[in-house]
Write an enzyme that holds these catalytic residues in place. Structure first.
Site: not given
Ligand code: IMP
Ligand code: MG
Length: 181
Positions: A45, A103, A106-107, A109-110, A134, A168
């Site tokens: 990402g 990138d 979001d949650t 978790n990463t 987010k 992408r």
């Molecule tokens: P996390 O939920 O914060 O662990 O995000 C995990 C991964 O989900 C990110 O690194 C992105 O690759 C993907 N992701 C989260 N939100 C979006 C989105 O709105 N569009 C595309 N990929 C997303």
């Molecule tokens: Mg992704």
């Protein structure tokens, strides 16, 4: 969902992205001028964001490394489970001031998982940077140190962000609307 049949709404065009990334780059330049900066970019990402951001950080002692974690796969919802698929190629980070780049948070978790994973390698300092944040979607507490833009709960595509591992390469960030073409 076939995103080719829906109207795309541009959220950040190329100019908006470059303007904000240049600002982030000069902020990081000021903070890391005399340091051994190691930028760790999470694949896939953040590869495009990383390429533009590092060119906006005008310091001599900058290194880049990459790491791949498991992600959404083909779904647009996070499983919450994160795994290392390919680790960075430096084991001992004790001489580096590290910025972890993704990138999006979001949650989170990463980032939560990767932060702890990298912290165990003993960096001199460890900060985080995301192009998009987010905060309304958090499952774990996490506040990035450097943020490009804070957005609402919308699924974004382009500029490294994928839909089913595609798009992408689109040079701007867009949101897929409900509206059919
Ligand atoms: P996390 O939920 O914060 O662990 O995000 C995990 C991964 O989900 C990110 O690194 C992105 O690759 C993907 N992701 C989260 N939100 C979006 C989105 O709105 N569009 C595309 N990929 C997303
Ligand atoms: Mg992704």
């Amino acid at each position: 969902m076939n995103i080719e049949e829906r109207k795309w709404e541009i959220m950040y065009d190329q100019e908006a992205l470059q303007t904000r990334i240049k600002e982030l780059g000069s902020q990081i330049k000021n903070d890391y001028q005399d340091k051994n900066l190691l930028v760790i970019s999470l694949l896939k990402g953040s590869f495009i964001f990383c390429a533009d951001l590092v060119r906006a950080i005008d310091i001599p002692r900058l290194k880049i490394n990459f790491m791949t974690t498991s992600s959404y796969g083909d779904s647009t919802d996070s499983s919450g489970k994160v795994q290392v698929q390919a680790d960075i190629t430096i084991d001992d980070l004790s001489q580096y001031d590290v910025i972890l780049l993704d990138d999006i948070a979001d949650t989170a978790n990463t980032m939560d998982f990767v932060y702890k994973h990298i912290a165990r390698k003993n960096p001199k300092s460890l900060k985080t940077c995301v192009l998009l944040d987010k905060p309304s979607r958090r499952q774990v507490e996490f506040v990035p140190d450097y943020i490009g833009f804070t957005i609402e709960d919308k699924f974004v595509v382009g500029y490294g962000f994928d839909f089913e591992d595609m798009y992408r390469n689109v040079p701007y960030i867009f949101n897929v609307t409900e509206e059919l073409l």
